[in-house]
Design an enzyme around this catalytic site. Structure first.
Site, PDB file in Angstrom:
ATOM      1  N   HIS A  94      11.344  22.666 -22.331  1.00  0.00           N
ATOM      2  CA  HIS A  94      10.773  21.519 -22.972  1.00  0.00           C
ATOM      3  C   HIS A  94       9.303  21.172 -22.703  1.00  0.00           C
ATOM      4  O   HIS A  94       8.526  21.036 -23.550  1.00  0.00           O
ATOM      5  CB  HIS A  94      11.372  20.144 -22.807  1.00  0.00           C
ATOM      6  N   LEU A 139      17.061  28.561 -20.658  1.00  0.00           N
ATOM      7  CA  LEU A 139      17.233  27.253 -20.212  1.00  0.00           C
ATOM      8  C   LEU A 139      17.638  26.470 -21.088  1.00  0.00           C
ATOM      9  O   LEU A 139      17.476  26.492 -22.460  1.00  0.00           O
ATOM     10  CB  LEU A 139      15.837  26.786 -19.673  1.00  0.00           C
TER      11      LEU A 139
END
Ligand code: PAF
Length: 290
Positions: free
Chosen positions: A45, A192
């Protein structure tokens, strides 16, 4: 429950919970670059945030676990909610505004107007998660209307989601540039994902095998193999032999996500499979001409 402070200023980053206050905050914000998330943030992110910085004057991240995109037997209740830790991370990532609405703020009444995504949304993950992409498209449309970004960044790990959102923006004429970010991976190749936190230590060791299986197909395509069904089947069998429950492994056209037609040179190999109680997805793009 006490209502959260409407604007919490944390090291020059505003944490905002209501649409009205967000609208005020963004009035003089210039070009907004937007990263929609469901929170429980990780390095992937933060990479999206870094890319967002290149596309706007003000970077907005949303954190909202969207009930509309979870099926009745899925992990909506248990999805990790970690707002404080997320804000601490976002502060280090050059985020200007965090929009973290409640479910009541986003859906003050039952959502009766929804976006019907293109038919491709019913295949691949959509075949195993009915209504998922309708929920994603609807919340993203709402968020685009609320935030009015000039650019929005989405990760390629959710490849099918990216395709659905591109179609949404194009076909509903949203004046937003959809920016695709490469998948961030751990050293052993595992993509991820917030859901990796569900994996036990033992399953975490096994988890990179999904990407390895997709990369094996990518390599076989590069070597000129074109028996798509056989390649998919062999990857499914290899995963199943290691205890995975495979939803699908599929070789598709990277733009349409349809099965490759004619003399294709470009592909995306997508997969979704369960490791115990955790469903992992991943993909690998292939350019066979290079
Ligand atoms: O990818 C996600 O985290 C979600 O699907 C999104 C785009 C934030 C919509 O809820």
């Amino acid at each position: 429950m006490p209502r959260p402070n409407p604007v919490l200023k944390v090291n020059n980053m505003d944490v905002i919970h209501t649409i009205a206050i967000l609208n005020k905050r963004l009035r003089e914000a210039g070009k907004v670059a937007f990263v929609p998330t469901m929170g429980n943030l990780h390095a992937g992110h933060l990479e999206l945030m870094r890319i967002a910085r290149e596309h706007g004057d003000t970077v907005v991240a949303s954190i909202f676990v969207n009930p509309l995109q979870f099926g009745p037997k899925e992990d909506f209740q248990k999805y990790p909610r970690t707002l404080e830790e997320d804000c601490a991370l976002l502060r280090t990532a050059g985020c200007d505004v965090v929009f973290a609405p409640s479910v009541e703020e986003m859906y003050p009444a039952p959502q009766q107007v929804e976006i019907i995504p293109p038919p491709i949304a019913n295949e691949l993950c959509g075949a195993f998660r009915p209504g998922h992409f309708q929920g994603v498209a609807t919340v993203v449309a709402k968020l685009f209307n609320i935030v009015q970004p000039a650019a929005a960044v989405f990760g390629k790990k959710d490849y099918q989601q990216l395709c659905v959102i591109r179609a949404l923006a194009q076909q509903l004429n949203y004046p937003v540039r959809i920016v695709a970010a490469e998948t961030s991976r751990a050293e052993d190749g595992l993509a991820l994902s917030s859901r990796n936190t569900y994996l036990s230590a033992q399953k975490r060791q096994e988890a990179p095998r999904l990407y390895q299986a997709l990369k094996t197909i990518a390599h076989q395509l590069q070597q000129g193999q074109r028996d798509y069904a056989a390649l998919e089947e062999s990857a499914c069998r290899a995963l199943a032999a290691q205890g995975w429950r495979v939803d699908y492994v599929a070789i598709r056209d990277p733009h349409t996500l349809l099965p490759p037609a004619g003399k294709s040179e470009r592909f995306v190999v997508l997969g979704a499979a369960w490791l115990g109680v955790t469903r992992l997805i991943d993909n690998s793009e292939v350019s066979a001409s290079t």
